[in-house]
Design a protein around this motif. Structure first.
Motif, PDB file in Angstrom:
ATOM      1  N   GLU A 297       0.841  -1.197   0.000  1.00 56.91           N
ATOM      2  CA  GLU A 297       0.000   0.000   0.000  1.00 56.91           C
ATOM      3  C   GLU A 297       0.877   1.249   0.000  1.00 56.91           C
ATOM      4  O   GLU A 297       0.573   2.226  -0.700  1.00 56.91           O
ATOM      5  N   ARG A 298       1.957   1.231   0.765  1.00 56.18           N
ATOM      6  CA  ARG A 298       2.894   2.363   0.730  1.00 56.18           C
ATOM      7  C   ARG A 298       3.473   2.530  -0.677  1.00 56.18           C
ATOM      8  O   ARG A 298       3.618   3.649  -1.175  1.00 56.18           O
TER       9      ARG A 298
ATOM     10  N   LYS B 130       2.106   1.677  -3.484  1.00 57.96           N
ATOM     11  CA  LYS B 130       1.065   2.223  -4.349  1.00 57.96           C
ATOM     12  C   LYS B 130       1.001   3.744  -4.236  1.00 57.96           C
ATOM     13  O   LYS B 130       0.889   4.465  -5.237  1.00 57.96           O
ATOM     14  N   ARG B 131       1.105   4.251  -3.024  1.00 61.90           N
ATOM     15  CA  ARG B 131       1.043   5.699  -2.816  1.00 61.90           C
ATOM     16  C   ARG B 131       2.298   6.392  -3.348  1.00 61.90           C
ATOM     17  O   ARG B 131       2.224   7.499  -3.887  1.00 61.90           O
TER      18      ARG B 131
ATOM     19  N   GLU C 194       1.893   6.676  -7.032  1.00 67.51           N
ATOM     20  CA  GLU C 194       0.944   7.736  -7.358  1.00 67.51           C
ATOM     21  C   GLU C 194       1.593   9.115  -7.255  1.00 67.51           C
ATOM     22  O   GLU C 194       1.459   9.956  -8.148  1.00 67.51           O
ATOM     23  N   LEU C 195       2.314   9.356  -6.164  1.00 70.61           N
ATOM     24  CA  LEU C 195       2.947  10.660  -5.978  1.00 70.61           C
ATOM     25  C   LEU C 195       4.081  10.875  -6.973  1.00 70.61           C
ATOM     26  O   LEU C 195       4.299  11.999  -7.442  1.00 70.61           O
TER      27      LEU C 195
ATOM     28  N   GLU D 217       2.112  15.087   2.858  1.00 71.81           N
ATOM     29  CA  GLU D 217       2.550  14.059   1.909  1.00 71.81           C
ATOM     30  C   GLU D 217       3.397  13.005   2.615  1.00 71.81           C
ATOM     31  O   GLU D 217       3.255  11.800   2.350  1.00 71.81           O
TER      32      GLU D 217
ATOM     33  N   TRP E 155       0.970  10.857   4.573  1.00 70.35           N
ATOM     34  CA  TRP E 155       0.118  10.064   3.676  1.00 70.35           C
ATOM     35  C   TRP E 155       0.877   8.881   3.111  1.00 70.35           C
ATOM     36  O   TRP E 155       0.346   7.765   3.062  1.00 70.35           O
ATOM     37  N   LEU E 156       2.123   9.082   2.701  1.00 74.08           N
ATOM     38  CA  LEU E 156       2.929   7.984   2.160  1.00 74.08           C
ATOM     39  C   LEU E 156       3.137   6.892   3.194  1.00 74.08           C
ATOM     40  O   LEU E 156       3.240   5.712   2.847  1.00 74.08           O
TER      41      LEU E 156
ATOM     42  N   LEU F  14       1.034   5.956   5.442  1.00 75.43           N
ATOM     43  CA  LEU F  14      -0.285   5.437   5.857  1.00 75.43           C
ATOM     44  C   LEU F  14      -0.799   6.096   7.129  1.00 75.43           C
ATOM     45  O   LEU F  14      -1.558   5.491   7.898  1.00 75.43           O
TER      46      LEU F  14
END
Length: 308
Positions: A243-244, A246-247, A250-251, A301, A304-305, A307
Motif C-alpha cells: 500500500e505504501r 502504491k502511494r 501515485e505521488l 505528503e 500520507w505515504l 499510511l
C-alpha cells in the motif's frame, strides 16, 4: 570535509566478491558522493574499496564508514572481536584511519563499558573518528553514553538502524539481538530520540533492499519474489508495504519523479538528521536517485505515504 547527504553502500554483489569496481566508484565520487559505507562482514567489500582508495590516492577526499562485531554463527560483540575486526579493516581498506566506526550488532547480555573503552582507545590514538552502533536501540545507546559520561570518555555520536518508508515487518537477518527498525507504527519513541538529540541516522536498506527501486509493482505483489532476494521478501513483502508502494507510485506520477526518488525524498524530508545509504551497480540509476535531494515533500505528503 562537507559530507554528501547520500551515502554509497558498498554491499553490492561485485564488491562483496572483491571485484575491481574502480571505474564505478570514480563515477559515484564524480557525482558528488564522498561517503562510503562498508563492513567487515560484507565479503571482500572492504578490499574493493581499499583498492580503489589506494589506486586513486584519494583517502583525504572521502569519508569511510565501516562496521565490526557481526555475529555470524556466534555472538561476537566482545572486546576481543572488536579489536580483531578493527585491525582487519585497517588492512583491507589500506588505511590507518577510519572516519566512522560502528558496532554492527548489539548483544544486550554484554556490558557496554569495555566496548566504549576500546572505541575510545582507538579514537584517542587517532585511528577512528566518531563511533556508534548499527542496530542498537536508543536505550542501549543511552546506556553506552552514560558510561562514557561517567568515565570522562567520548560517547556514541552516530547510529545506523533500519529506516525507510518500507517497514521491516520481520527481521530479515537476525543474529545476537537482531536488527533494529525505527520505521512505522510503534517506533515513535525511537524516532523522537533522534529528533531531540540530532544524532545522525545512517539509514540502511533505505529502499527496502530493492522494494522501492521501481522494479516491484504494487499491483503485482505475487511477482515480487521474482525480483527481490530472500531477505527483502522476508522483511518487506507485506500488505502494508505494498500500500505504501502504491502511494509512492501515485505521488511519483504527480511529481514527474521515479519511485526511488520519492522513497528517498521521504527520508530526506524527515525531522531527523538522516543520511540514506544507497547502492547500485548502475551509475545512471544511481545518479537518477540523487534527484531525490531536490524534491520537497509537505508534512501531509510525508504522513500520507506512511499510511498516517
Amino acid at each position: 570535509m562537507k559530507l554528501s547527504r547520500i551515502v554509497y553502500g558498498c554491499a553490492s554483489k561485485a564488491m562483496i566478491a572483491g571485484e575491481d569496481v574502480c571505474e564505478l566508484l570514480d563515477k559515484v565520487f564524480e557525482s558528488g558522493v564522498n561517503v562510503f559505507d562498508t563492513a567487515e562482514n560484507y565479503g571482500l567489500s572492504e578490499c574493493s574499496l581499499g583498492n580503489w582508495i589506494s589506486s586513486r590516492h584519494n583517502r583525504d577526499k572521502i569519508h569511510i564508514i565501516t562496521k565490526g562485531c557481526h555475529p555470524y554463527d556466534r555472538d561476537r560483540v566482545t572486546p576481543e572481536d572488536l579489536k580483531a575486526d578493527l585491525e582487519q579493516s585497517f588492512t583491507r581498506l589500506k588505511t590507518d584511519y577510519i572516519d566512522t566506526y560502528l558496532l554492527h550488532r548489539d548483544d544486550s547480555k554484554v556490558p557496554v563499558g569495555p566496548l566504549v573503552e576500546i572505541l575510545n582507545e582507538y579514537h584517542k590514538a587517532g585511528k577512528i573518528g566518531r563511533f556508534g552502533g548499527s542496530n542498537w536501540t536508543s536505550k542501549r545507546i543511552k546506556e553506552a553514553n552514560k558510561y562514557a559520561a561517567d568515565h570522562g570518555l567520548e560517547p556514541f555520536t552516530i547510529s545506523s538502524p533500519h529506516y525507510g518508508i518500507a517497514v521491516q515487518s520481520r527481521d530479515p537477518y537476525g543474529g545476537s539481538d537482531g536488527c533494529v527498525n525505527i520505521s512505522g507504527p510503534g517506533m515513535e519513541a525511537e524516532r523522537e530520540f533522534y529528533e531531540i538529540s540530532g544524532m545522525p541516522v545512517l539509514a540502511y536498506s533505505s529502499l527496502g533492499r530493492g522494494f522501492f527501486t521501481g522494479r516491484v509493482k504494487s499491483d503485482e505483489p505475487e511477482k515480487a519474489a521474482e525480483v527481490l532476494d530472500e531477505f527483502s521478501v522476508k522483511g518487506y513483502c507485506w500488505p502494508e508495504n505494498f500500500e505504501r508502494l502504491k502511494r509512492v507510485e501515485e505521488l511519483a506520477g504527480q511529481k514527474s519523479a521515479t519511485v526511488p526518488q520519492i522513497a528517498l525524498a521521504w527520508l530526506l524530508n524527515q525531522k531527523m538528521n538522516v543520511y540514506p545509504i544507497v547502492s547500485s551497480n548502475n551509475i545512471g540509476r544511481f545518479r537518477e536517485n540523487l534527484g531525490s535531494l531536490n524534491i520537497t515533500l509537505t508534512e501531509n505528503e510525508v504522513k500520507w505515504l506512511d499510511l498516517r
